[in-house]
Motif scaffolding. Structure first.
Motif: not given
Length: 323
Positions: A1-10, A21-22, A55-58, A307-316
């Motif tokens: 998936m192209q485009g900027l992504k973000f992760v958050a820990d709340v 990024e990368n 952002f395109v995904a998070g 962890g949010a990044l790992a989950f996002l990467t796996q799901q995308t």
């Protein structure tokens, strides 16, 4: 998936955000939740601060139950609809997960510099993993590997019964049973839990408690300025070992048992020298079963974001494979 992504820990106090990024997190920012009327405002503020692109995904890891579209924070005023937030931010994909689910997903990505191993043992690749964290409560999560990647096995492991293994544990169990009518693991392995242990020992010896906050008990215990506080943190570490051993037996955690949470981190040096590992392996006829399973303390402050990044990467990746 192209485009900027973000992760958050709340959490209840802070929201931490980062760009992806990368395949890595970058530009980490921390804000006070109370400074924003909504989570939307916080994310938009972060976006405006770090980039001029959308952002395109998070993925948001948040400290409360995530069971349906409406997410209501336990220790803060924020509440939101996942679908409405996705639309407001114009995202193609938005994932919202429990913060401890994120902690679990971070574990396979951590290297030896991001954890402290306690005792012996060797992790098997793709072996089952358990993680728990004494904090405000007692978070517990399990992770298992399938053809679709890592998946969490959700539950409420912090609310299992507290199982005494020696006489000092019985003092704690009796105190809790008299106070609550039941002794749960969370009433021992948490902030209020360490205070419960301290008060149990005070009451047993007929002394009035002088300390009332978890930070006071841990400080006095580490400084050895209060004998009951010292005994409380000693027993706390040992009970963590027994609890970790129970998780290992339950799930065959050949990938390791990990400990997180602010209290464990505060006690780190004391914890490493404690009887934690001895109690982990003290499983009688099943001692051989857990002996080679490793135990670790998480030493990475950004593990929630990772962890949010790992989950996002796996799901995308899964979404791309389905296209």
């Amino acid at each position: 998936m192209q485009g900027l992504k973000f992760v958050a820990d709340v959490g209840g106090t802070n929201i931490r955000l980062a760009m992806v990024e990368n395949g890595r997190i970058s530009l980490i920012k921390k804000y006070l939740c109370k400074d924003f009327e909504s989570i939307d405002d916080a994310i938009i503020h972060f976006q405006n601060e770090v980039t001029d692109q959308a952002f395109v995904a998070g993925c948001i890891a948040i400290a409360c139950p995530v069971n349906d579209d409406i997410v209501t924070m336990t220790n803060h005023t924020w509440a939101f609809s996942i679908s409405a937030l996705k639309a407001h931010l114009s995202l193609a994909h938005l994932f919202v997960i429990n913060d401890f689910t994120a902690v679990a997903h971070s574990l396979p990505t951590l290297n030896h510099k991001q954890v402290v191993q306690i005792g012996e043992g060797h992790a098997l690749e793709h072996g089952n993993i358990a993680v728990f964290g004494p904090g405000t409560g007692l978070g517990v999560e399990h992770l298992t590997y399938t053809d679709g990647g890592w998946h969490t096995l959700d539950g409420e492991g912090g609310h299992v019964d507290f199982a005494p293994t020696e006489e000092d544990d019985l003092i704690i169990w009796q105190y809790l049973y008299k106070k609550f009518g039941r002794a749960s693991a969370e009433e021992v392995l948490s902030g209020r839990g360490i205070v419960n242990i301290y008060r149990a020992f005070c009451e047993h010896e007929g002394d009035s408690p002088k300390l009332s906050e978890p930070s006071e008990v841990t400080s006095a215990g580490l400084d050895n300025t209060d004998k009951h506080a010292r005994k409380a943190i000693t027993q706390f570490c040992q009970i963590m070992g027994s609890f970790a051993g129970n998780l290992a037996v339950n799930l065959r955690t050949t990938g390791g048992v990990f400990i997180g949470g602010g209290i464990a981190t505060r006690l780190q040096d004391f914890f490493v020298k404690s009887r934690f590992r001895e109690k982990f392996e003290a499983k009688g006829d099943m001692a051989h079963y857990v002996k080679n399973m490793p135990t670790y303390m998480i030493n990475e402050p950004d593990h929630g974001l990772l962890g949010a990044l790992a989950f996002l990467t796996q799901q995308t990746q899964r979404l791309q494979n389905d296209e």
